[in-house]
Design a protein around this motif. Structure first.
Motif, mmCIF file in Angstrom:
data_model
loop_
_atom_site.group_PDB
_atom_site.id
_atom_site.type_symbol
_atom_site.label_atom_id
_atom_site.label_comp_id
_atom_site.label_asym_id
_atom_site.label_seq_id
_atom_site.Cartn_x
_atom_site.Cartn_y
_atom_site.Cartn_z
ATOM 1 N N ASN A 6 -35.714 -35.096 33.579
ATOM 2 C CA ASN A 6 -34.492 -35.308 34.272
ATOM 3 C C ASN A 6 -33.944 -36.511 33.855
ATOM 4 O O ASN A 6 -34.859 -37.642 33.881
ATOM 5 C CB ASN A 6 -34.251 -34.927 35.567
ATOM 6 C CG ASN A 6 -34.864 -33.333 35.946
ATOM 7 O OD1 ASN A 6 -34.233 -32.909 35.206
ATOM 8 N ND2 ASN A 6 -35.715 -33.145 36.678
ATOM 9 N N SER A 7 -32.723 -37.122 33.762
ATOM 10 C CA SER A 7 -32.376 -38.231 33.497
ATOM 11 C C SER A 7 -30.900 -38.516 34.112
ATOM 12 O O SER A 7 -30.253 -37.546 34.197
ATOM 13 C CB SER A 7 -32.303 -38.764 32.034
ATOM 14 O OG SER A 7 -31.259 -37.964 31.413
ATOM 15 N N GLN A 8 -30.736 -39.623 34.608
ATOM 16 C CA GLN A 8 -29.305 -40.026 35.305
ATOM 17 C C GLN A 8 -28.786 -41.413 34.556
ATOM 18 O O GLN A 8 -29.892 -42.366 34.480
ATOM 19 C CB GLN A 8 -29.444 -40.259 36.712
ATOM 20 C CG GLN A 8 -29.793 -38.827 37.381
ATOM 21 C CD GLN A 8 -29.968 -38.912 38.621
ATOM 22 O OE1 GLN A 8 -28.914 -39.551 39.467
ATOM 23 N NE2 GLN A 8 -31.012 -38.533 39.344
ATOM 24 N N HIS A 9 -27.612 -41.739 34.416
ATOM 25 C CA HIS A 9 -27.197 -42.980 33.843
ATOM 26 C C HIS A 9 -26.078 -43.435 34.904
ATOM 27 O O HIS A 9 -25.155 -42.697 35.353
ATOM 28 C CB HIS A 9 -26.655 -42.748 32.627
ATOM 29 C CG HIS A 9 -26.137 -43.806 32.099
ATOM 30 N ND1 HIS A 9 -24.664 -44.029 31.808
ATOM 31 C CD2 HIS A 9 -26.277 -45.167 31.625
ATOM 32 C CE1 HIS A 9 -24.397 -45.222 31.224
ATOM 33 N NE2 HIS A 9 -25.383 -45.900 31.158
ATOM 34 N N VAL A 10 -26.122 -44.862 35.178
ATOM 35 C CA VAL A 10 -25.056 -45.465 35.924
ATOM 36 C C VAL A 10 -24.714 -46.842 35.563
ATOM 37 O O VAL A 10 -25.776 -47.439 35.077
ATOM 38 C CB VAL A 10 -25.433 -45.447 37.451
ATOM 39 C CG1 VAL A 10 -25.693 -44.014 38.110
ATOM 40 C CG2 VAL A 10 -26.542 -46.474 37.799
ATOM 41 N N ILE A 11 -23.506 -47.520 35.899
ATOM 42 C CA ILE A 11 -23.269 -48.666 35.712
ATOM 43 C C ILE A 11 -23.367 -49.430 37.063
ATOM 44 O O ILE A 11 -22.865 -49.067 38.020
ATOM 45 C CB ILE A 11 -21.833 -48.875 35.073
ATOM 46 C CG1 ILE A 11 -21.759 -48.199 33.743
ATOM 47 C CG2 ILE A 11 -21.644 -50.219 34.773
ATOM 48 C CD1 ILE A 11 -22.697 -48.637 32.549
ATOM 49 N N GLY A 12 -24.242 -50.559 37.124
ATOM 50 C CA GLY A 12 -24.396 -50.937 38.415
ATOM 51 C C GLY A 12 -23.461 -51.822 38.957
ATOM 52 O O GLY A 12 -22.318 -52.052 38.060
ATOM 53 N N SER A 16 -24.327 -53.867 34.871
ATOM 54 C CA SER A 16 -25.430 -53.623 34.116
ATOM 55 C C SER A 16 -25.665 -52.247 34.104
ATOM 56 O O SER A 16 -25.046 -51.292 34.685
ATOM 57 C CB SER A 16 -26.885 -54.322 35.062
ATOM 58 O OG SER A 16 -26.747 -55.597 34.957
ATOM 59 N N ASP A 17 -26.506 -51.769 32.913
ATOM 60 C CA ASP A 17 -26.591 -50.439 32.499
ATOM 61 C C ASP A 17 -27.849 -49.905 32.992
ATOM 62 O O ASP A 17 -29.191 -50.548 32.661
ATOM 63 C CB ASP A 17 -26.648 -50.541 30.980
ATOM 64 C CG ASP A 17 -26.210 -49.085 30.421
ATOM 65 O OD1 ASP A 17 -25.318 -48.442 31.116
ATOM 66 O OD2 ASP A 17 -26.751 -48.741 29.296
ATOM 67 N N VAL A 147 -28.690 -53.866 43.083
ATOM 68 C CA VAL A 147 -29.485 -52.737 43.722
ATOM 69 C C VAL A 147 -28.557 -51.586 43.613
ATOM 70 O O VAL A 147 -27.337 -51.483 43.972
ATOM 71 C CB VAL A 147 -29.747 -52.927 44.935
ATOM 72 C CG1 VAL A 147 -30.470 -51.707 45.740
ATOM 73 C CG2 VAL A 147 -30.668 -54.244 45.182
ATOM 74 N N THR A 148 -29.128 -50.552 42.972
ATOM 75 C CA THR A 148 -28.498 -49.269 43.012
ATOM 76 C C THR A 148 -29.080 -48.124 43.664
ATOM 77 O O THR A 148 -30.454 -48.430 44.149
ATOM 78 C CB THR A 148 -28.301 -48.555 41.629
ATOM 79 O OG1 THR A 148 -29.638 -48.160 40.941
ATOM 80 C CG2 THR A 148 -27.789 -49.647 40.577
ATOM 81 N N HIS A 149 -28.739 -46.755 43.843
ATOM 82 C CA HIS A 149 -29.492 -45.811 44.510
ATOM 83 C C HIS A 149 -30.871 -45.645 43.901
ATOM 84 O O HIS A 149 -31.721 -44.651 44.412
ATOM 85 C CB HIS A 149 -28.678 -44.596 44.699
ATOM 86 C CG HIS A 149 -28.267 -43.982 43.767
ATOM 87 N ND1 HIS A 149 -27.276 -44.202 42.692
ATOM 88 C CD2 HIS A 149 -29.010 -42.810 42.990
ATOM 89 C CE1 HIS A 149 -27.262 -43.309 41.776
ATOM 90 N NE2 HIS A 149 -28.273 -42.459 41.868
ATOM 91 N N PHE A 150 -30.990 -46.005 42.881
ATOM 92 C CA PHE A 150 -32.359 -45.737 41.919
ATOM 93 C C PHE A 150 -33.262 -46.571 42.437
ATOM 94 O O PHE A 150 -34.625 -46.223 42.267
ATOM 95 C CB PHE A 150 -32.143 -46.083 40.460
ATOM 96 C CG PHE A 150 -31.301 -45.206 39.770
ATOM 97 C CD1 PHE A 150 -30.828 -43.909 40.182
ATOM 98 C CD2 PHE A 150 -30.519 -45.440 38.627
ATOM 99 C CE1 PHE A 150 -30.036 -43.054 39.550
ATOM 100 C CE2 PHE A 150 -29.941 -44.725 37.752
ATOM 101 C CZ PHE A 150 -29.500 -43.456 38.141
ATOM 102 N N ASP A 151 -32.838 -47.621 43.146
ATOM 103 C CA ASP A 151 -33.960 -48.771 43.735
ATOM 104 C C ASP A 151 -34.496 -48.690 45.006
ATOM 105 O O ASP A 151 -35.252 -49.368 45.464
ATOM 106 C CB ASP A 151 -33.401 -50.003 43.634
ATOM 107 C CG ASP A 151 -32.902 -50.320 41.995
ATOM 108 O OD1 ASP A 151 -33.693 -50.248 41.335
ATOM 109 O OD2 ASP A 151 -31.742 -50.593 41.727
#
Length: 235
Positions: A6-12, A16-17, A147-151
């Motif tokens: 599974n993969s997700q992509h966001v711009i911070g 940042s990518d 910081v994003t929700h990935f962190d």
């Protein structure tokens, strides 16, 4: 066996990518051996236990905040007469982990005794001794500036590595409103927010808004005076 990726992509918030990839944990060691992650993302976090791979390509704004972090930490260390060894984006991991895994902070530092030990190893025994020291010794401080929700699980991951303290910088609203959170990663019940740095005594998280402003604009002499006025009365 069916492999699920599974993969997700966001711009911070600073542009940042970020790519978040979830794979079966058993696949991570093989991928770590065969892939050069740094050709895919400038910063890499690989959690072999959970099967999580976080790739990041930082924006120019992100790098300015990371560089400003280094300025603040080194100048605060100077006020406290503590040696500081900046380790930039070193990939930190446990010695027993596969070689190409671990976490890369936006900025990381040895402070005080560990910084002194790093410099002593470099002066007396050279680069191989330094590499051995880094493998065995986690940093005293790590900083994440975007910081994003990935962190959300990063504090726990750094805690598992033995890192004492983490700063999280929130610059979504720009430099005039930057906010910084200090985390004690080794608290008994897990990472918790703290008001005063444990590795740079006397430095309060409420002080960092002004410190980042001064570092961001290059007002280094004023930053020196301001940190001295803030830190020394509290020590």
């Amino acid at each position: 066996m069916t492999l699920s990726i599974n993969s997700q992509h966001v711009i911070g918030p600073l542009g940042s990518d970020f790519w978040y990839i979830k794979v079966p944990p058993a696949l991570v060691p093989k991928m770590a051996r065969e892939l050069d992650w740094n050709k895919i993302g400038r910063r890499v976090m690989i959690d072999a236990l959970e099967g999580i791979i976080l790739l990041m390509s930082p924006s120019s704004s992100h790098e300015v905040y990371a560089e400003s972090s280094g300025t603040i930490v080194k100048k605060a260390g100077s006020v406290l007469q503590k040696q500081v060894r900046g380790m930039l984006g070193t990939r930190w991991k446990k010695p027993e982990d596969p070689e190409n895994v671990g976490l890369e902070a936006d900025a990381s530092f040895y402070i005080g005794e560990n910084a002194h030990a790093w410099y002593n190893a470099a002066k007396t025994n050279g680069e191989k001794a330094v590499l051995a020291f880094v493998i065995q010794t986690p940093p005293d401080l790590v900083i994440e500036v975007e910081v994003t929700h990935f962190d959300q699980d990063k504090p726990t991951r750094y805690a598992r590595l033995g890192v004492p303290e983490m700063w999280r910088v929130n610059a979504r609203k720009g430099i005039e409103n930057v906010q910084v959170e200090f985390l004690n990663l080794q608290a008994q019940d897990g990472p918790i927010p703290i008001q005063e740095s444990r590795v740079l005594e006397g430095l309060m998280c409420s002080d960092l808004t002004r410190a980042y402003q001064l570092a961001y604009y290059g007002d280094n002499n004023e930053l020196d005076d301001w940190l001295e006025a803030k830190i020394l009365p509290a020590t």
